[in-house]
Design a protein around this motif. Structure first.
Motif, PDB file in Angstrom:
ATOM      1  N   ARG A  60       0.809  -1.224   0.000  1.00  0.00           N
ATOM      2  CA  ARG A  60       0.000   0.000   0.000  1.00  0.00           C
ATOM      3  C   ARG A  60       0.847   1.282   0.000  1.00  0.00           C
ATOM      4  O   ARG A  60       0.311   2.384  -0.013  1.00  0.00           O
ATOM      5  N   ALA A  61       2.151   1.113  -0.002  1.00  0.00           N
ATOM      6  CA  ALA A  61       3.034   2.285   0.075  1.00  0.00           C
ATOM      7  C   ALA A  61       2.945   3.134  -1.184  1.00  0.00           C
ATOM      8  O   ALA A  61       2.800   2.618  -2.293  1.00  0.00           O
ATOM      9  N   GLY A  62       3.051   4.444  -0.981  1.00  0.00           N
ATOM     10  CA  GLY A  62       3.065   5.366  -2.109  1.00  0.00           C
ATOM     11  C   GLY A  62       4.477   5.809  -2.428  1.00  0.00           C
ATOM     12  O   GLY A  62       5.420   5.578  -1.641  1.00  0.00           O
ATOM     13  N   LEU A  63       4.658   6.461  -3.549  1.00  0.00           N
ATOM     14  CA  LEU A  63       5.984   6.914  -3.960  1.00  0.00           C
ATOM     15  C   LEU A  63       6.578   7.910  -2.981  1.00  0.00           C
ATOM     16  O   LEU A  63       7.798   8.022  -2.861  1.00  0.00           O
ATOM     17  N   ASN A  64       5.721   8.632  -2.272  1.00  0.00           N
ATOM     18  CA  ASN A  64       6.223   9.617  -1.306  1.00  0.00           C
ATOM     19  C   ASN A  64       6.913   8.953  -0.117  1.00  0.00           C
ATOM     20  O   ASN A  64       7.652   9.604   0.624  1.00  0.00           O
ATOM     21  N   GLU A  65       6.668   7.653   0.089  1.00  0.00           N
ATOM     22  CA  GLU A  65       7.309   6.918   1.192  1.00  0.00           C
ATOM     23  C   GLU A  65       8.536   6.156   0.713  1.00  0.00           C
ATOM     24  O   GLU A  65       9.208   5.512   1.516  1.00  0.00           O
ATOM     25  N   PHE A  66       8.848   6.248  -0.550  1.00  0.00           N
ATOM     26  CA  PHE A  66       9.814   5.345  -1.159  1.00  0.00           C
ATOM     27  C   PHE A  66      10.953   6.126  -1.793  1.00  0.00           C
ATOM     28  O   PHE A  66      10.750   7.140  -2.449  1.00  0.00           O
ATOM     29  N   SER A  67      12.171   5.629  -1.566  1.00  0.00           N
ATOM     30  CA  SER A  67      13.322   6.226  -2.255  1.00  0.00           C
ATOM     31  C   SER A  67      14.144   5.104  -2.862  1.00  0.00           C
ATOM     32  O   SER A  67      14.195   3.992  -2.334  1.00  0.00           O
ATOM     33  N   SER A  68      14.792   5.414  -3.986  1.00  0.00           N
ATOM     34  CA  SER A  68      15.514   4.364  -4.680  1.00  0.00           C
ATOM     35  C   SER A  68      16.449   4.966  -5.715  1.00  0.00           C
ATOM     36  O   SER A  68      16.127   5.973  -6.344  1.00  0.00           O
ATOM     37  N   LEU A  69      17.606   4.349  -5.870  1.00  0.00           N
ATOM     38  CA  LEU A  69      18.434   4.655  -7.030  1.00  0.00           C
ATOM     39  C   LEU A  69      17.752   4.010  -8.231  1.00  0.00           C
ATOM     40  O   LEU A  69      17.201   2.923  -8.140  1.00  0.00           O
ATOM     41  N   GLY A  70      17.783   4.624  -9.358  1.00  0.00           N
ATOM     42  CA  GLY A  70      17.040   4.106 -10.500  1.00  0.00           C
ATOM     43  C   GLY A  70      15.605   4.592 -10.443  1.00  0.00           C
ATOM     44  O   GLY A  70      15.267   5.494  -9.680  1.00  0.00           O
ATOM     45  N   SER A  71      14.747   3.996 -11.225  1.00  0.00           N
ATOM     46  CA  SER A  71      13.349   4.419 -11.318  1.00  0.00           C
ATOM     47  C   SER A  71      12.573   4.033 -10.067  1.00  0.00           C
ATOM     48  O   SER A  71      12.370   2.836  -9.802  1.00  0.00           O
ATOM     49  N   PRO A  72      12.110   5.004  -9.281  1.00  0.00           N
ATOM     50  CA  PRO A  72      11.329   4.677  -8.074  1.00  0.00           C
ATOM     51  C   PRO A  72      10.044   3.914  -8.414  1.00  0.00           C
ATOM     52  O   PRO A  72       9.685   2.968  -7.715  1.00  0.00           O
ATOM     53  N   GLU A  73       9.347   4.333  -9.503  1.00  0.00           N
ATOM     54  CA  GLU A  73       8.097   3.665  -9.870  1.00  0.00           C
ATOM     55  C   GLU A  73       8.332   2.192 -10.194  1.00  0.00           C
ATOM     56  O   GLU A  73       7.620   1.314  -9.699  1.00  0.00           O
ATOM     57  N   TYR A  74       9.352   1.943 -10.998  1.00  0.00           N
ATOM     58  CA  TYR A  74       9.650   0.571 -11.409  1.00  0.00           C
ATOM     59  C   TYR A  74      10.072  -0.273 -10.215  1.00  0.00           C
ATOM     60  O   TYR A  74       9.592  -1.401 -10.020  1.00  0.00           O
ATOM     61  N   ASN A  75      10.957   0.242  -9.395  1.00  0.00           N
ATOM     62  CA  ASN A  75      11.457  -0.516  -8.248  1.00  0.00           C
ATOM     63  C   ASN A  75      10.382  -0.749  -7.193  1.00  0.00           C
ATOM     64  O   ASN A  75      10.329  -1.810  -6.571  1.00  0.00           O
ATOM     65  N   LEU A  76       9.507   0.234  -6.991  1.00  0.00           N
ATOM     66  CA  LEU A  76       8.424   0.053  -6.021  1.00  0.00           C
ATOM     67  C   LEU A  76       7.463  -1.025  -6.520  1.00  0.00           C
ATOM     68  O   LEU A  76       6.994  -1.867  -5.751  1.00  0.00           O
ATOM     69  N   ASP A  77       7.182  -1.015  -7.793  1.00  0.00           N
ATOM     70  CA  ASP A  77       6.292  -2.026  -8.362  1.00  0.00           C
ATOM     71  C   ASP A  77       6.897  -3.421  -8.195  1.00  0.00           C
ATOM     72  O   ASP A  77       6.207  -4.375  -7.814  1.00  0.00           O
ATOM     73  N   ARG A  78       8.182  -3.552  -8.463  1.00  0.00           N
ATOM     74  CA  ARG A  78       8.850  -4.855  -8.289  1.00  0.00           C
ATOM     75  C   ARG A  78       8.812  -5.296  -6.831  1.00  0.00           C
ATOM     76  O   ARG A  78       8.579  -6.466  -6.523  1.00  0.00           O
TER      77      ARG A  78
END
Length: 337
Positions: A60-78
């Motif tokens: 249920r996490a949103g992008l605002n809670e997530f940080s990542s090197l590379g694409s945040p959208e792609y990595n969060l989905d994975r």
């Protein structure tokens, strides 16, 4: 990275993963999963989480809670897909699946609670969930909600299936075929379903023969009722060839008459007539090879004339049912049928 930052925040993958492997708190693992810069470190954190509610928070996490090197959208989905695969509690799996539609339905194997299966089958088209529901009333409710499930009710061939048809809940493209099955089973309700369908689609059927159609149900049943329905012209055009093949395979030559009637009705549509005539071509060739004089005589009633879209796009006169010109073997004149 700050001097006092957790080691899992390091961009040294080996060092960061070793740091995650020492964490036992699910809450800390959640933090690492969401905030570690490297995806492999995030994945290691997810694999160590033992609480499905924590995994659900990742889903249920949103992008605002997530940080990542590379694409945040792609990595969060994975990461969400990985978290979902790690879940084992069927209630949590259901909540997660309702939140994000999984890529496949393998997760249904983990769920046995029929109330949860019902919720999932109601939101998504999930035959695997539908089949695991033993309560017939719930299956019927789902079929009323989504007529794609009617096929699975049909397989039981019971009264529940027929009731769905009487309520007009058969899928439009399958209604006539379903009605046909019921008619051939000797159940008069199949004819009722067929007439209801015809009333909803009057443009597809001969309006001048509706009264005659009503009379058929009073006089015939079963296979004979079905053939008589075809002779009146109430087979859907796109199914006429298929239905007539079945009739002919059953040894009833009236299938030819139905085909010829359809060809005459649609004589101005070359492509349509070609499809209807195909079974007649096959019958003719078979009769010729088997020296079946009776069948040949019946099929040779097709008159000569102008018909056939040749390779060059022109129309030509031809004088026989299997005449071949430039590789095309569809030469029938339907204007005089």
């Amino acid at each position: 990275m700050s001097l006092f930052a957790p080691k899992w925040k390091s961009e040294n993958k080996e060092k960061a993963i070793k740091s995650v492997q020492k964490i036992v708190s699910n809450e800390k693992l959640l933090e690492a999963a969401l905030q570690a810069p490297l995806y492999d470190v995030k994945a290691e954190a997810v694999k160590r989480i033992t609480d499905d509610q924590i995994l659900l928070r990742i889903i249920r996490a949103g992008l605002n809670e997530f940080s990542s090197l590379g694409s945040p959208e792609y990595n969060l989905d994975r990461l969400k897909r990985l978290a979902f695969e790690r879940m084992s509690d069927e209630q949590m799996i259901t909540e997660a699946a309702l939140y994000i539609k999984p890529d496949n339905d393998r997760y249904i194997d983990k769920i046995s609670d029929e109330k949860l299966l019902f919720r999932l089958a109601q939101k998504y088209y999930l035959p695997s969930a539908f089949r695991k529901i033993s309560d017939n009333r719930k299956q019927i409710e789902l079929a009323m909600h989504n007529n794609a499930y009617v096929e699975y009710v049909r397989l039981k061939r019971g009264e529940d299936w027929i009731r769905l048809g009487l309520k007009g809940l058969f899928p439009d493209k399958k209604t006539v075929s379903y009605a046909k099955q019921i008619i051939l089973d000797g159940n008069e309700k199949g004819f009722v379903i067929l007439k209801q369908y015809i009333q909803k689609h009057p443009q597809d059927f001969p309006a001048d023969k509706l009264k005659e159609l009503d009379e058929l149900g009073k006089e015939y049943t079963g296979k004979e009722l079905w053939v008589q329905t075809g002779l009146l012209g109430f087979f859907p055009l796109e199914k006429t060839a298929e239905y007539c093949r079945e009739i002919l395979d059953g040894g009833d030559l009236r299938g030819v008459d139905i085909l010829l009637n359809a060809a005459k009705k649609h004589q101005n549509n070359i492509s349509v007539v070609s499809n209807i005539i195909d079974p007649i071509i096959e019958l003719y060739r078979k009769a010729k090879n088997e020296h079946n004089a009776g069948m040949l005589k019946r099929l040779q009633t097709i008159p000569e004339g102008e018909y056939g879209n040749h390779v060059d796009g022109d129309f030509h006169y031809c004088d026989y049912v299997d005449h071949e010109d430039k590789g095309v073997v569809r030469h029938f004149d339907v204007s005089g049928l």
